[in-house]
Design a protein around this motif. Structure first.
Motif, PDB file in Angstrom:
ATOM      1  N   ASP A   1       0.820  -1.210   0.000  1.00  0.00           N
ATOM      2  CA  ASP A   1       0.000   0.000   0.000  1.00  0.00           C
ATOM      3  C   ASP A   1       0.856   1.262   0.000  1.00  0.00           C
ATOM      4  N   GLU A   2       2.010   1.200   0.652  1.00  0.00           N
ATOM      5  CA  GLU A   2       2.887   2.369   0.682  1.00  0.00           C
ATOM      6  C   GLU A   2       3.365   2.714  -0.732  1.00  0.00           C
ATOM      7  N   LEU A   3       3.816   1.705  -1.472  1.00  0.00           N
ATOM      8  CA  LEU A   3       4.310   1.928  -2.824  1.00  0.00           C
ATOM      9  C   LEU A   3       3.195   2.411  -3.744  1.00  0.00           C
ATOM     10  N   LEU A   4       2.066   1.708  -3.744  1.00  0.00           N
ATOM     11  CA  LEU A   4       0.980   2.079  -4.641  1.00  0.00           C
ATOM     12  C   LEU A   4       0.383   3.427  -4.270  1.00  0.00           C
TER      13      LEU A   4
ATOM     14  N   ALA B   1      -0.295   9.064  -5.865  1.00  0.00           N
ATOM     15  CA  ALA B   1      -0.166  10.507  -5.641  1.00  0.00           C
ATOM     16  C   ALA B   1       0.594  11.170  -6.782  1.00  0.00           C
ATOM     17  N   PHE B   2       1.601  10.492  -7.316  1.00  0.00           N
ATOM     18  CA  PHE B   2       2.362  11.054  -8.436  1.00  0.00           C
ATOM     19  C   PHE B   2       1.502  11.170  -9.692  1.00  0.00           C
TER      20      PHE B   2
ATOM     21  N   ASP C   1      -9.405  12.007 -12.146  1.00  0.00           N
ATOM     22  CA  ASP C   1      -9.290  10.565 -11.954  1.00  0.00           C
ATOM     23  C   ASP C   1     -10.203  10.085 -10.835  1.00  0.00           C
ATOM     24  N   THR C   2     -10.955   9.029 -11.132  1.00  0.00           N
ATOM     25  CA  THR C   2     -11.830   8.439 -10.114  1.00  0.00           C
ATOM     26  C   THR C   2     -11.441   6.995  -9.798  1.00  0.00           C
ATOM     27  N   GLY C   3     -10.740   6.338 -10.694  1.00  0.00           N
ATOM     28  CA  GLY C   3     -10.364   4.951 -10.482  1.00  0.00           C
ATOM     29  C   GLY C   3      -9.044   4.811  -9.745  1.00  0.00           C
ATOM     30  N   ASP C   4      -8.744   3.597  -9.344  1.00  0.00           N
ATOM     31  CA  ASP C   4      -7.525   3.320  -8.609  1.00  0.00           C
ATOM     32  C   ASP C   4      -6.437   2.822  -9.563  1.00  0.00           C
TER      33      ASP C   4
ATOM     34  N   ARG D   1      -4.356   2.654 -14.616  1.00  0.00           N
ATOM     35  CA  ARG D   1      -5.370   3.287 -13.776  1.00  0.00           C
ATOM     36  C   ARG D   1      -6.754   2.879 -14.252  1.00  0.00           C
ATOM     37  N   GLY D   2      -7.584   2.487 -13.296  1.00  0.00           N
ATOM     38  CA  GLY D   2      -8.948   2.119 -13.623  1.00  0.00           C
ATOM     39  C   GLY D   2      -9.828   3.338 -13.805  1.00  0.00           C
ATOM     40  N   VAL D   3     -11.052   3.085 -14.266  1.00  0.00           N
ATOM     41  CA  VAL D   3     -11.998   4.176 -14.477  1.00  0.00           C
ATOM     42  C   VAL D   3     -13.143   4.120 -13.479  1.00  0.00           C
ATOM     43  N   GLY D   4     -13.135   3.145 -12.614  1.00  0.00           N
ATOM     44  CA  GLY D   4     -14.219   2.984 -11.662  1.00  0.00           C
ATOM     45  C   GLY D   4     -14.591   1.522 -11.558  1.00  0.00           C
TER      46      GLY D   4
END
Length: 665
Positions: A230-233, A238-239, A245-248, A418-421
């Protein structure tokens, strides 16, 4: 070299040392004692770099304390490197959690040899069945054969593939592959993906990308070291995150590597031709056992280093490289373009294998040492992670890798997207309009891929039948009845130039029967000075202009009666495709004699032989053309040094094809 040179090298204002207090410099036994003593006093490790039989020199990892200003380690420093598309090296990122995976990693070490023997995939899937989502269904061998052609691949390096359906969609696969065809390189990789290779490598189909991620989590549980970080992701999110952006961020396209001694990867990037917002954000690479040595830098940095290296040669440094890299008019033209800098250098670095600059960026030990001394080199050891940011063509991270341990080094490489939702799982058959690779294609065939008929360049003109479809090739071109033309370079040639053929020195090449010139231009773009001939002069002015701009030439002539000196020969390389099978078998001794005249001693003849499995008495053209047939025609003037299958199915041909490489003795 004199005492103080180490400080001069690492203190250079344009050197790009990574934060963390460690640096790499190139070393040689021929360096002066003072410099070697300076290095020895700070040395943490030393590695001799050899990849695919090519020497890339030696590197020393040194402690930089007191030599340079301390570079801050932290999110601010990493954020800037993300923006600049420079590598982010996180030493010890996995150290706390890696010991828990020791038993599994010990099993991974045992998997390399079975993978090379085409058995490892079954072991992997059997071990992971209990962890697979119930919607996964491993398919049988017969079903896999139906899917294999649609999936494509690299027949020279591919070892085995197993297909799986998910929720009824038979679109997912696990594949083992050699990293190179060099006999001494036992490196192998295991890749998880979906759909057709190349066509779907850059797919933004989030549903399928997440299914691949689920497959990776089940079959390669060690990917949790990255997926669960979780720290890396969180830092990378954040970068990368914009306000819209709404997805992870998620990791997909899992690849497991066993980089063996003498193995590694040539300089390349992982950017694709895709929309910026839908792009692959980065590649995240984790070293789990052993060690690897890396060169990694941004497109902008590599472009500047290529120009710098070329300037040094132009000024008289490394004089032995002038004839190797910039020989003849073609070489001088390339050197001139590089020295101008600008778009040409960037465009070539974007190309597969770095295009015409591949001969420079993969040059060892000279260019490798220059990059190391410029601060672009580092080592990865078990527990280390490197992030390779990607902002698209022209602004991405290029990288080159060597094995740096005595045993194969095991690592993971995952794509960051990156996802979209929220997304739904792929629906079963009948509920989705997505393509089933087993179904017949409804798309029209690619240009030139609709017929297996070859180009019979060397057949004699028949005065008894001047307009016959077999002999009047001028009429064929005028009427655009050229079904042998593929509409582009032969896919096998493209793969060979970027793979096995990448290590051959780039000299002058000869392309008899060039047709519309696709293959001749492909060779020229990969650094060869190309002279091409054909029986007709209707290949097109555009082709001739392009070829001449790349330092090549076109002539109307017949290969069987050609005087090589009249058109720039003899040559370092001859490329043959669909001529040997087109000429009458009685003319094959003449063809062998022509090749002996055209190829320099020590030079090479590469041929894509087709059709290899057609009965000899079936006639032609195309006549049967096997490696043994060509070897017989060439006689004692040549020796066969390599033979491999090609993916003839990609050309939609009914007969099989093999690539052979001969050396002129």
């Amino acid at each position: 070299m004199t005492t103080g040179l180490l400080e001069e090298i690492v203190g250079a204002p344009d050197r790009d040392d990574l934060p963390g207090g460690l640096g790499v410099v190139s070393v040689s036994d021929q360096d002066e004692a003072g410099f070697l003593a300076e290095v020895g006093a700070r040395e943490r490790a030393r590695v001799d770099l050899v990849r695919r039989g090519i020497d890339h020199g030696s590197w020393a990892e040194i402690d930089l304390e007191g030599l340079v200003e301390d570079l801050l380690v932290g999110e601010h420093a990493w954020r800037q490197r993300w923006v600049d598309a420079r590598p982010i090296v996180l030493r010890g990122q996995l150290d706390d959690r890696l010991p828990a995976f020791a038993p599994l990693l010990a099993e991974r070490a045992k998997l390399q040899k079975p993978l090379l023997k085409k058995r490892g995939i079954e072991q992997l899937i059997d071990a992971g069945l209990g962890r697979l989502d119930a919607r996964f269904d491993p398919l049988g061998e017969a079903e896999g054969r139906d899917l294999e052609r649609a999936a494509g691949g690299d027949p020279e390096r591919d070892l085995a593939r197993r297909f799986l359906a998910f929720a009824g969609v038979p679109d997912f696969w696990v594949k083992s592959q050699q990293l190179s065809t060099t006999a001494q390189d036992h490196s192998v990789r295991l890749r998880l993906s979906f759909g057709a290779e190349r066509d779907h490598d850059a797919s933004n189909d989030e549903v399928r990308q997440r299914v691949v991620a689920a497959l990776g989590t089940a079959l390669l549980p060690e990917t949790e070291l990255l997926r669960g970080d979780d720290e890396l992701l969180g830092m990378l999110d954040a970068f990368d995150r914009d306000e819209e952006d709404t997805g992870d961020l998620y990791l997909t396209q899992d690849i497991a590597y066993w980089n063996a001694p003498n193995g590694g990867a040539l300089m390349h990037h992982d950017a694709f031709d895709e929309e910026y917002e839908e792009r692959q954000r980065a590649v995240v690479y984790a070293q789990l056992t052993g060690a690897t040595a890396w060169i990694a830098l941004s497109t902008q940095e590599l472009a500047a280093r290529v120009v710098e290296f070329t300037e040094l040669i132009a000024e008289g440094e490394m004089p032995w490289l002038r004839d190797v890299l910039f020989r003849g008019e073609r070489g001088k033209a390339l050197q001139k373009k590089i020295l101008k800098g600008g778009r040409f250098v960037y465009a070539e670095l974007e190309r597969p294998g770095c295009g015409q600059l591949g001969r420079i960026v993969n040059r060892g030990p000279e260019f490798t040492s220059l990059l190391a001394d410029a601060g672009h080199a580092f080592f990865l050891r078990a527990g280390d992670v490197v992030v390779l940011p990607n902002h698209g063509f022209g602004h991405t991270t290029l990288h080159s890798v060597w094995c740096a341990s005595d045993e194969p080094a095991y690592s993971l490489s995952l794509a960051l997207r990156r996802g979209v939702g929220e997304v739904a799982a792929p629906a079963g058959p009948g509920a989705s309009d997505r393509h089933d690779p087993r179904a017949p294609s409804t798309a029209p065939p690619a240009a030139g891929h609709d017929s297996p008929e070859p180009h019979p360049e060397a057949l004699p003109f028949d005065p008894e039948n001047p307009h016959g479809p077999r002999f009047d090739w001028r009429t064929r071109y005028v009427e655009d009845h050229t079904p042998w033309d593929l509409g582009g370079p032969h896919p096998g040639l493209v793969a060979w130039l970027e793979g096995q053929g990448a290590d051959l020195p780039r000299g002058r090449a000869f392309v008899p029967g060039c047709g519309k010139g696709h293959d001749a231009l492909q060779l020229a773009r990969h650094g060869y000075g190309v002279d091409a001939i054909d029986l007709v002069d209707l290949c097109g002015e555009h082709f001739v202009e392009q070829l001449e701009a790349l330092g090549g030439s076109f002539h109307v002539d017949n290969v069987l009666t050609l005087d090589p000196a009249a058109v720039g020969g003899p040559w370092d390389l001859c490329y043959e495709h669909t001529i040997f099978c087109a000429i009458d078998p009685s003319q094959r001794p003449d063809f062998g004699a022509a090749m002996a005249r055209c190829v320099k001693p020590g030079g090479h003849l590469v041929s894509f032989l087709f059709p290899t499995n057609k009965p000899l008495d079936a006639g032609g053209p195309p006549h049967r053309a096997t490696p043994a047939d060509l070897a017989e025609a060439l006689g004692e003037a040549f020796e066969l040094i390599e033979e491999a299958p090609t993916n003839a199915g990609e050309l939609q041909r009914n007969w099989t094809e093999r690539r052979v490489l001969f050396r002129r003795v």
